[in-house]
Design a protein around this motif. Sequence first.
Motif, mmCIF file in Angstrom:
data_model
loop_
_atom_site.group_PDB
_atom_site.id
_atom_site.type_symbol
_atom_site.label_atom_id
_atom_site.label_comp_id
_atom_site.label_asym_id
_atom_site.label_seq_id
_atom_site.Cartn_x
_atom_site.Cartn_y
_atom_site.Cartn_z
ATOM 1 N N ASN A 101 6.530 -5.364 9.477
ATOM 2 C CA ASN A 101 7.108 -4.695 8.310
ATOM 3 C C ASN A 101 6.757 -3.204 8.295
ATOM 4 N N ALA A 102 7.141 -2.530 9.372
ATOM 5 C CA ALA A 102 6.828 -1.101 9.503
ATOM 6 C C ALA A 102 7.829 -0.273 8.707
ATOM 7 N N TYR A 103 7.723 -0.412 7.404
ATOM 8 C CA TYR A 103 8.599 0.331 6.499
ATOM 9 C C TYR A 103 8.010 0.191 5.113
ATOM 10 N N MET A 104 8.392 1.068 4.210
ATOM 11 C CA MET A 104 7.911 0.942 2.839
ATOM 12 C C MET A 104 8.926 1.444 1.839
ATOM 13 N N LYS A 105 8.859 0.839 0.678
ATOM 14 C CA LYS A 105 9.711 1.275 -0.414
ATOM 15 C C LYS A 105 9.207 2.646 -0.889
ATOM 16 N N PRO A 106 10.032 3.366 -1.629
ATOM 17 C CA PRO A 106 9.557 4.653 -2.141
ATOM 18 C C PRO A 106 8.376 4.461 -3.085
ATOM 19 N N CYS A 107 7.370 5.289 -2.932
ATOM 20 C CA CYS A 107 6.168 5.177 -3.766
ATOM 21 C C CYS A 107 6.122 6.340 -4.752
ATOM 22 N N PHE A 108 5.738 6.018 -5.995
ATOM 23 C CA PHE A 108 5.698 7.026 -7.058
ATOM 24 C C PHE A 108 4.267 7.205 -7.589
ATOM 25 N N CYS A 109 3.285 6.961 -6.732
ATOM 26 C CA CYS A 109 1.895 7.092 -7.194
ATOM 27 C C CYS A 109 1.539 8.569 -7.395
ATOM 28 N N PRO A 125 0.824 -1.205 0.000
ATOM 29 C CA PRO A 125 0.000 0.000 0.000
ATOM 30 C C PRO A 125 0.859 1.255 0.000
ATOM 31 N N CYS A 126 0.237 2.373 -0.346
ATOM 32 C CA CYS A 126 0.910 3.669 -0.256
ATOM 33 C C CYS A 126 0.628 4.238 1.129
ATOM 34 N N PHE A 127 1.667 4.498 1.876
ATOM 35 C CA PHE A 127 1.425 4.946 3.249
ATOM 36 C C PHE A 127 0.960 6.388 3.329
ATOM 37 N N ASN A 128 0.932 7.065 2.195
ATOM 38 C CA ASN A 128 0.396 8.428 2.186
ATOM 39 C C ASN A 128 -1.092 8.474 1.842
ATOM 40 N N GLU A 129 -1.721 7.322 1.660
ATOM 41 C CA GLU A 129 -3.159 7.287 1.369
ATOM 42 C C GLU A 129 -3.928 7.450 2.691
ATOM 43 N N PRO A 130 -4.662 8.553 2.844
ATOM 44 C CA PRO A 130 -5.351 8.785 4.121
ATOM 45 C C PRO A 130 -6.339 7.678 4.483
ATOM 46 N N LYS A 131 -6.962 7.054 3.469
ATOM 47 C CA LYS A 131 -7.947 6.001 3.770
ATOM 48 C C LYS A 131 -7.267 4.752 4.333
ATOM 49 N N PHE A 132 -6.045 4.519 3.905
ATOM 50 C CA PHE A 132 -5.273 3.393 4.447
ATOM 51 C C PHE A 132 -4.978 3.634 5.935
ATOM 52 N N GLU A 133 -4.582 4.859 6.234
ATOM 53 C CA GLU A 133 -4.304 5.211 7.639
ATOM 54 C C GLU A 133 -5.570 5.073 8.491
ATOM 55 N N GLU A 134 -6.646 5.580 7.952
ATOM 56 C CA GLU A 134 -7.942 5.511 8.651
ATOM 57 C C GLU A 134 -8.331 4.045 8.901
#
Length: 675
Positions: free
Chosen positions: A195-203, A164-173
């Motif tokens: 796995n509290a980490y993420m690869k760089p996202c280019f969405c 997932p993209c961790f900048n997606e507000p709905k994911f956080e919600e």
Amino acid sequence: MRTCLFVGAMALLGGGVRADVAYTAPDPLDMRWTFGAHEPYTMYRRMGVRSTGGIHGNCYWLPDWFKWWDSEDCPRLMESLGLNWLLCRFYKGMGWEEEKKDFPNVKRFVENCHKHGVKAVAYIQFSTIYPETMKREIPNLEDWAARRANGTIYYYSRYFRWEPCFNEPKFEEYLKKIIRIALEEGKFDGIFFDNAYMKPCFCNRCKALFHAHLQTIPNPADRFGFDSLSAFGMPEYEKLPWGEVREPLLQEFNLWRTKRMTALYKRFYSYAHSIRPDCVVAANICPYRAPNTVGNKSVDMTEFPKCFDLVMGQVNNCPHVEEDNVIVSRVRDLKYAREYAATYFASCDGAAGDNANEIEDSYLLPLIEDLVFGGVPADRTIMAPYPEKPEYVNHTRLERRRPMLAAFNAFAKANRHLFAAKDWMPVRFLVSGHAMMHSQLSFDSLMASEEAALRGHVPFGYSVSTDENPLPHANDAAVIVVANQTCLSDGQIAALVEYAKKGGRLVCTGESGRYDEWNRQRFSNPLKDAVAELSNVTWRDEPDVAKDKRMTHIQYALYPPEKGVQPMLDDLAKVGFKPQVEVLSAPETVFAQYKQDAAGNVCSVHLVNYVFRKPVKGVRIRIPVGEAPVFTAPFDGAQFGGTPREVAPGIWELPAFSKYAYCTFRPKVEADGLK
Ligand SMILES: [Zn+2]
């Protein structure tokens, strides 16, 4: 519970963080970790192949194992072994509508755990969404997916797991909803993000956010060459480069992602504690000392550990020695963890609870390493699934380990005061946050110098240096070592200069300070210019160098430093460092840890032999004249033991030992009287 109050500095992390955060970190000495069913039935079946716990996901007996696991027999067995903390399956990223089907069983397991004094922490997967199930619930799930630079969806290890993209507000919600269910309905003792980490996202969402961020940079011409970044996009690398990171857009992209990741986890932390103030917020963030965590994981290891009460480092460094001279250990991470309020727990495997990574002959070694260096002692596989009734565990393994685990627990309990004493770490390795972010050379040099310090039995810890707190331990360190930390800000340099000018002992190597916080070369080296000539400072132009044997995101191992440990020991001597207690001669494969009493006197020295089954002879230590060491090798059996022999005033030769030994100190007269 260890409770620490961090005021002020935490507020700088942003993201609606409270000005003060009360950590609810548990005490590692009270914890014995184990692994079992922290993945759901659905995951095993969907994979089919061997995975977590070392079982085949398609195995016939999987439902029987789960049935036994959720019965009271399972935590009863853990209690009988003294195991009292574990992760429990709860949310794997398949969507709650799917996963809630298992929730009644999960709740029963948590209740059973509590009946037997076992703390259960809810497993929450952070970096995976399973489209095959979750799309039924979230039809536009593609919008949540992280994208590569070419626009395709990232898979997390398998094609049926999206990142997932961790900048997606709905994911956080959505994850906040999951946290609430865990703590309110699940009655868990805490939550754990795997796995509290993420690869760089280019969405497209990240593109817009990053673009907006770029517009806030003052005076961009200075770093980017252009006075406007209005048409700038993202650094479109397939894999972000490591090395000397000097491209400004790449630097900014790294920094921006880590700040957002830290802020997100601060929000999770606050949210969880708003529901249950005493819950434990935990995560798997892999080793603190892994390379390029910024580029690979969007994680700044100088800030991220502040987001948790309990951190698991999934570290594939089960302690042992290879090729006679490569020492695999988790000691760097365990020491680094001591700089944060969060309790640290280092696994030693790549797939939790899979005994393929274990070394049964030295079963006690990781447990002892944890006890001595401050981690949570863990048995990873005694509870692992196995097709054998009545308990679904490997009974041969269970019965072989049971007495060893009992002896370990009895020893740790009877000698709790030894390990509860404060670590004595008068030598502090400076870890520059800027250097770790932008400079592989700085990272490699620090790893090499740490290697020299470990092999040379130096009593060291860290000074994790950031702009908010440029020189921790300035007041209590006997020596600060700046091991080729090339990138230092003006603030970091000012703090080091002030420290040295006040008489603080300083060891610098390489080009420490030659570059600024953006890895920009300065005219000259302001740190060197200001301090190199002081008598309490030594500057070695050639930094320590050690070749990697392995260097990945979950494991590392180094060959001995090319010039050995002596240059580091010489530097410490040159600045006048004369420790109260010192290991004068011991094999490099024995690591030392020292403890101090409330008055700052060293009260015990601990020696862990990484060649666990080969006795060590002739170890010599130096202690204050007039005292005598009391020697114990608690796990070595009756053939070992004896009394240290004073070979010169204050210098003592210890009896042989095999696994682990420690010395406490008493006035010599009293010790003589005991003979
Ligand atoms: Zn994104």
